[in-house]
Scaffold this motif. Structure first.
Motif, PDB file in Angstrom:
ATOM      1  N   GLU A  67       5.345  17.296  -0.836  1.00  0.00           N
ATOM      2  CA  GLU A  67       4.919  17.342  -2.249  1.00  0.00           C
ATOM      3  C   GLU A  67       5.953  16.686  -3.159  1.00  0.00           C
ATOM      4  O   GLU A  67       5.605  16.060  -4.154  1.00  0.00           O
ATOM      5  CB  GLU A  67       4.721  18.794  -2.691  1.00  0.00           C
ATOM      6  CG  GLU A  67       3.380  19.369  -2.256  1.00  0.00           C
ATOM      7  CD  GLU A  67       3.285  20.861  -2.509  1.00  0.00           C
ATOM      8  OE1 GLU A  67       4.260  21.456  -3.011  1.00  0.00           O
ATOM      9  OE2 GLU A  67       2.235  21.432  -2.195  1.00  0.00           O
ATOM     10  N   THR A  68       7.220  16.871  -2.819  1.00  0.00           N
ATOM     11  CA  THR A  68       8.274  16.321  -3.692  1.00  0.00           C
ATOM     12  C   THR A  68       8.555  14.847  -3.408  1.00  0.00           C
ATOM     13  O   THR A  68       9.255  14.208  -4.190  1.00  0.00           O
ATOM     14  CB  THR A  68       9.596  17.095  -3.542  1.00  0.00           C
ATOM     15  OG1 THR A  68       9.932  17.118  -2.166  1.00  0.00           O
ATOM     16  CG2 THR A  68       9.491  18.499  -4.078  1.00  0.00           C
ATOM     17  N   SER A  69       8.031  14.355  -2.278  1.00  0.00           N
ATOM     18  CA  SER A  69       8.268  12.939  -1.957  1.00  0.00           C
ATOM     19  C   SER A  69       7.484  12.063  -2.931  1.00  0.00           C
ATOM     20  O   SER A  69       6.254  12.094  -2.954  1.00  0.00           O
ATOM     21  CB  SER A  69       7.814  12.661  -0.528  1.00  0.00           C
ATOM     22  OG  SER A  69       7.923  11.295  -0.259  1.00  0.00           O
ATOM     23  N   PRO A  70       8.168  11.268  -3.748  1.00  0.00           N
ATOM     24  CA  PRO A  70       7.443  10.442  -4.723  1.00  0.00           C
ATOM     25  C   PRO A  70       6.706   9.305  -4.021  1.00  0.00           C
ATOM     26  O   PRO A  70       7.145   8.845  -2.974  1.00  0.00           O
ATOM     27  CB  PRO A  70       8.556   9.900  -5.615  1.00  0.00           C
ATOM     28  CG  PRO A  70       9.771   9.953  -4.790  1.00  0.00           C
ATOM     29  CD  PRO A  70       9.607  11.043  -3.797  1.00  0.00           C
ATOM     30  N   THR A  87      12.535  12.967  -0.310  1.00  0.00           N
ATOM     31  CA  THR A  87      12.706  12.510  -1.696  1.00  0.00           C
ATOM     32  C   THR A  87      13.419  11.163  -1.761  1.00  0.00           C
ATOM     33  O   THR A  87      13.032  10.289  -2.532  1.00  0.00           O
ATOM     34  CB  THR A  87      13.521  13.550  -2.492  1.00  0.00           C
ATOM     35  OG1 THR A  87      12.955  14.828  -2.265  1.00  0.00           O
ATOM     36  CG2 THR A  87      13.490  13.253  -3.977  1.00  0.00           C
ATOM     37  N   GLU A 146      -0.320   4.539   0.772  1.00  0.00           N
ATOM     38  CA  GLU A 146       0.449   5.735   0.426  1.00  0.00           C
ATOM     39  C   GLU A 146       0.001   6.919   1.278  1.00  0.00           C
ATOM     40  O   GLU A 146       0.824   7.715   1.752  1.00  0.00           O
ATOM     41  CB  GLU A 146       0.260   6.036  -1.069  1.00  0.00           C
ATOM     42  CG  GLU A 146       0.989   7.259  -1.588  1.00  0.00           C
ATOM     43  CD  GLU A 146       2.499   7.198  -1.366  1.00  0.00           C
ATOM     44  OE1 GLU A 146       3.043   6.108  -1.147  1.00  0.00           O
ATOM     45  OE2 GLU A 146       3.123   8.273  -1.408  1.00  0.00           O
ATOM     46  N   LYS A 186       7.074   4.827  -7.211  1.00  0.00           N
ATOM     47  CA  LYS A 186       7.945   5.566  -8.135  1.00  0.00           C
ATOM     48  C   LYS A 186       9.356   5.717  -7.583  1.00  0.00           C
ATOM     49  O   LYS A 186      10.194   6.383  -8.173  1.00  0.00           O
ATOM     50  CB  LYS A 186       7.367   6.959  -8.392  1.00  0.00           C
ATOM     51  CG  LYS A 186       6.172   6.951  -9.317  1.00  0.00           C
ATOM     52  CD  LYS A 186       5.772   8.352  -9.671  1.00  0.00           C
ATOM     53  CE  LYS A 186       4.555   8.353 -10.565  1.00  0.00           C
ATOM     54  NZ  LYS A 186       4.057   9.704 -10.801  1.00  0.00           N
ATOM     55  N   GLN A 187       9.598   5.131  -6.408  1.00  0.00           N
ATOM     56  CA  GLN A 187      10.926   5.289  -5.815  1.00  0.00           C
ATOM     57  C   GLN A 187      11.864   4.197  -6.323  1.00  0.00           C
ATOM     58  O   GLN A 187      11.504   3.013  -6.302  1.00  0.00           O
ATOM     59  CB  GLN A 187      10.835   5.255  -4.303  1.00  0.00           C
ATOM     60  CG  GLN A 187      10.086   6.477  -3.791  1.00  0.00           C
ATOM     61  CD  GLN A 187      10.212   6.648  -2.302  1.00  0.00           C
ATOM     62  OE1 GLN A 187      10.905   5.909  -1.646  1.00  0.00           O
ATOM     63  NE2 GLN A 187       9.538   7.644  -1.783  1.00  0.00           N
ATOM     64  N   ARG A 225       2.359   8.986   3.927  1.00  0.00           N
ATOM     65  CA  ARG A 225       2.528  10.442   3.896  1.00  0.00           C
ATOM     66  C   ARG A 225       2.159  11.070   5.239  1.00  0.00           C
ATOM     67  O   ARG A 225       2.785  12.028   5.671  1.00  0.00           O
ATOM     68  CB  ARG A 225       1.688  11.058   2.778  1.00  0.00           C
ATOM     69  CG  ARG A 225       2.356  10.922   1.427  1.00  0.00           C
ATOM     70  CD  ARG A 225       1.560  11.519   0.307  1.00  0.00           C
ATOM     71  NE  ARG A 225       2.274  11.318  -0.926  1.00  0.00           N
ATOM     72  CZ  ARG A 225       3.171  12.162  -1.430  1.00  0.00           C
ATOM     73  NH1 ARG A 225       3.445  13.275  -0.808  1.00  0.00           N
ATOM     74  NH2 ARG A 225       3.797  11.896  -2.557  1.00  0.00           N
TER      75      ARG A 225
END
Lengths: 117, 194
Positions: free
Chosen positions: A36-39, B63, B18, A43-44, B22
């Protein structure tokens, strides 16, 4: 016969495979949270870093080259012949004459040619 | 009209990419999480601490580093985990030093947390299997941290020497030295598995 390393690997694999449900659930939650927190890729910062870096380099190059050219231009205008420059400054003549010096020079040449003719 | 269609097609492609990214990321994390937990648990001797360290590592990886090429993911993830473990060691060492100076009794953890889980009772053969895994985990846990890392990454996780060195943040020669010492020590401690 299995090697010592194979035995160790197998035992550790068994240990990893026999984790209790509560631990597996917490691992699953941790994974979901990480996803969920992985942009998304656009957006990276890593995506834009090369573009921004190149743009900054080009801008710096343009800025420096413009400054360098300007300073060279000023230097050639002012200091290519300092004696002549001082003469122009100290002369009590119309400023228009100084600015259009080439034109007046050409005009004088034309007059001389007409006289010769 | 054509431009709108083209833009819409590009947007669909980006969303699909994307989604794929994921899915790969989730598969990767699911693949490494159990081993990562066992590694952290061996290093810290605490399931709770290990879970926190793995969660932190997953967050940091997803992240900041998930855009890296997939071939680099494994050593990169373990590098993050090993850094977290090293930080935990340092914090723990400082905390213990302060406790020693101030004369506090040693912290044995929450007794409720360390109590055995009644739902994790397994059939007899699995108990034996678990015991062997625990014995090996204890033996590995007694090794110095760098030797633990070299053994677990190189032998258990199966990384090559270069990837192990990348994950440990040291030279390939150091990996070989740490691994050689670790194996000698384990052979001495775990004679019955030879």
């Amino acid at each position: 016969m299995q090697s010592f390393e194979e035995n160790l690997k197998k035992s550790l694999d068994n240990k990893a495979a026999s984790l209790d449900a509560a631990t597996l659930s917490r691992l699953h939650r941790a994974r979901v949270k990480a996803l969920e927190t992985s942009p998304p890729w656009w957006k990276q910062p890593a995506v834009y870093a090369p573009v921004l870096g190149s743009a900054a380099a080009v801008a710096a190059y343009l800025l420096l080259s413009t400054y360098y050219l300007d300073s060279n231009l000023i230097q050639t205008t002012v200091s290519s012949d300092p004696v002549e420059a001082m003469e122009i400054i100290s002369l009590d003549v119309d400023l228009e004459l100084v600015e259009e010096l080439d034109f007046y020079d050409w005009l004088a040449q034309q007059e001389d040619q007409e006289k010769d003719a | 009209m054509q431009a709108t269609l083209c833009f819409s097609s590009m947007e669909t492609q980006i969303k699909a990419d994307e989604h794929t990214r994921r899915r790969y990321l989730e598969q990767f994390l699911a693949q490494v999480e159990r081993r990562a937990l066992i590694m952290a648990e061996i290093a810290t001797s605490s399931r709770e601490e290990a879970l926190d360290l793995v969660q932190d590592s997953m967050l940091a990886f997803a992240t900041k580093y998930a855009r890296k090429p997939q071939s680099d993911w494994t050593p990169l993830f373990y590098r993050i985990l090993q850094n977290r473990i090293r930080d935990w060691y340092r914090r723990n060492a400082v905390r213990n030093r302060w406790k020693g100076w101030l004369g506090f009794p040693e912290d044995n953890g929450d007794p409720i947390q360390s109590a055995p889980d009644p739902h994790s009772v397994l059939p007899e053969d699995e108990i034996h299997r678990d015991e062997s895994g625990d014995a090996i985990a204890k033996a590995v846990g007694k090794l110095p941290l760098r030797q633990q890392q070299a053994f677990l990454l190189r032998i258990w996780e199966g990384l090559d020497v270069a990837a192990t060195a990348k994950a440990m943040g040291c030279s390939q020669g150091s990996v070989k030295t740490h691994l050689s010492r670790a194996m000698a020590s384990l052979r001495g401690q775990l004679q019955e598995y030879r």
